[in-house]
Design a protein around this motif. Structure first.
Motif, PDB file in Angstrom:
ATOM      1  N   GLY A 136       0.788  -1.232   0.000  1.00 54.88           N
ATOM      2  CA  GLY A 136       0.000   0.000   0.000  1.00 54.88           C
ATOM      3  C   GLY A 136       0.819   1.281   0.000  1.00 54.88           C
ATOM      4  O   GLY A 136       0.290   2.349  -0.294  1.00 54.88           O
ATOM      5  N   GLU A 137       2.103   1.205   0.328  1.00 53.76           N
ATOM      6  CA  GLU A 137       2.979   2.385   0.296  1.00 53.76           C
ATOM      7  C   GLU A 137       3.497   2.564  -1.131  1.00 53.76           C
ATOM      8  O   GLU A 137       3.835   1.594  -1.797  1.00 53.76           O
ATOM      9  N   ARG A 138       3.574   3.812  -1.596  1.00 54.16           N
ATOM     10  CA  ARG A 138       3.922   4.091  -2.979  1.00 54.16           C
ATOM     11  C   ARG A 138       5.211   4.886  -3.115  1.00 54.16           C
ATOM     12  O   ARG A 138       5.471   5.774  -2.318  1.00 54.16           O
ATOM     13  N   LYS A 139       5.980   4.558  -4.160  1.00 53.77           N
ATOM     14  CA  LYS A 139       7.192   5.296  -4.501  1.00 53.77           C
ATOM     15  C   LYS A 139       7.196   5.434  -6.022  1.00 53.77           C
ATOM     16  O   LYS A 139       7.174   4.445  -6.746  1.00 53.77           O
ATOM     17  N   THR A 140       7.239   6.680  -6.497  1.00 51.77           N
ATOM     18  CA  THR A 140       7.217   6.943  -7.928  1.00 51.77           C
ATOM     19  C   THR A 140       8.608   7.382  -8.384  1.00 51.77           C
ATOM     20  O   THR A 140       9.300   8.102  -7.666  1.00 51.77           O
ATOM     21  N   PHE A 141       8.996   6.924  -9.576  1.00 45.80           N
ATOM     22  CA  PHE A 141      10.273   7.325 -10.148  1.00 45.80           C
ATOM     23  C   PHE A 141      10.110   7.490 -11.650  1.00 45.80           C
ATOM     24  O   PHE A 141       9.186   6.962 -12.255  1.00 45.80           O
ATOM     25  N   THR A 142      11.026   8.249 -12.239  1.00 44.11           N
ATOM     26  CA  THR A 142      11.050   8.440 -13.690  1.00 44.11           C
ATOM     27  C   THR A 142      12.236   7.679 -14.242  1.00 44.11           C
ATOM     28  O   THR A 142      13.359   7.851 -13.789  1.00 44.11           O
ATOM     29  N   ALA A 143      11.963   6.836 -15.248  1.00 43.71           N
ATOM     30  CA  ALA A 143      13.015   6.031 -15.842  1.00 43.71           C
ATOM     31  C   ALA A 143      13.992   6.912 -16.600  1.00 43.71           C
ATOM     32  O   ALA A 143      13.608   7.907 -17.209  1.00 43.71           O
ATOM     33  N   GLN A 144      15.255   6.536 -16.583  1.00 40.60           N
ATOM     34  CA  GLN A 144      16.293   7.308 -17.267  1.00 40.60           C
ATOM     35  C   GLN A 144      16.392   6.916 -18.715  1.00 40.60           C
ATOM     36  O   GLN A 144      16.131   5.842 -19.124  1.00 40.60           O
TER      37      GLN A 144
END
Length: 144
Positions: A136-144
């Protein structure tokens, strides 16, 4: 001189108590009962303290999620992680602990943590945003 000998003798019970306490500490630093001490256990979702995304300098870049999960008491033990689902932009991971199946089991109230590294692979589109969801915890990232 007799008075000086009494002080070390008074320390002996305290030193013996410290030795017994040290013997109760497990190799992993936890104390208290273990989930395999003769009582039933169950698997529960672990609390998630942190999710960090690691980008490995390779071509193409490889990604991993470093997950810090909680061990809420001295009886809780890390059980496993599993990748539950993956869509175009979301990766869902479940992290579990094994705990006593009864509230009557006495456990030390020592909060511990466990770190898991989950390899996410390299099939990400550069510039696209992705979300890793762990219990339920979220972590967003942008791919390189």
């Amino acid at each position: 001189m007799n008075r000086l000998l009494r002080v070390p003798l008074l320390l002996l019970p305290a030193l013996a108590a410290l030795a017994v306490a040290a013997a109760c500490i497990d190799d992993d630093g936890s104390t208290g009962s273990r989930p395999n001490d003769g009582y039933p256990t169950k698997v529960v979702d672990a609390p998630i303290d942190a999710i960090d995304i690691v980008v490995r300098e390779s071509m193409p870049p490889q990604y991993a999620a470093v997950i810090t999960s909680g061990l809420p008491n001295g009886c809780a033990r890390f059980e496993a992680w599993e990748m539950v689902a993956r869509t175009d932009t979301e990766i869902v991971i479940r992290v579990t602990n094994r705990v006593p199946d009864s509230d009557e089991v006495a456990c030390t109230m020592v909060y511990g943590t466990h770190e898991s590294t989950v390899e996410l692979g390299s099939d990400f589109v550069s510039g696209r945003e992705y979300t890793v969801v762990v219990n339920g915890e979220r972590k967003t990232f942008t791919a390189q």
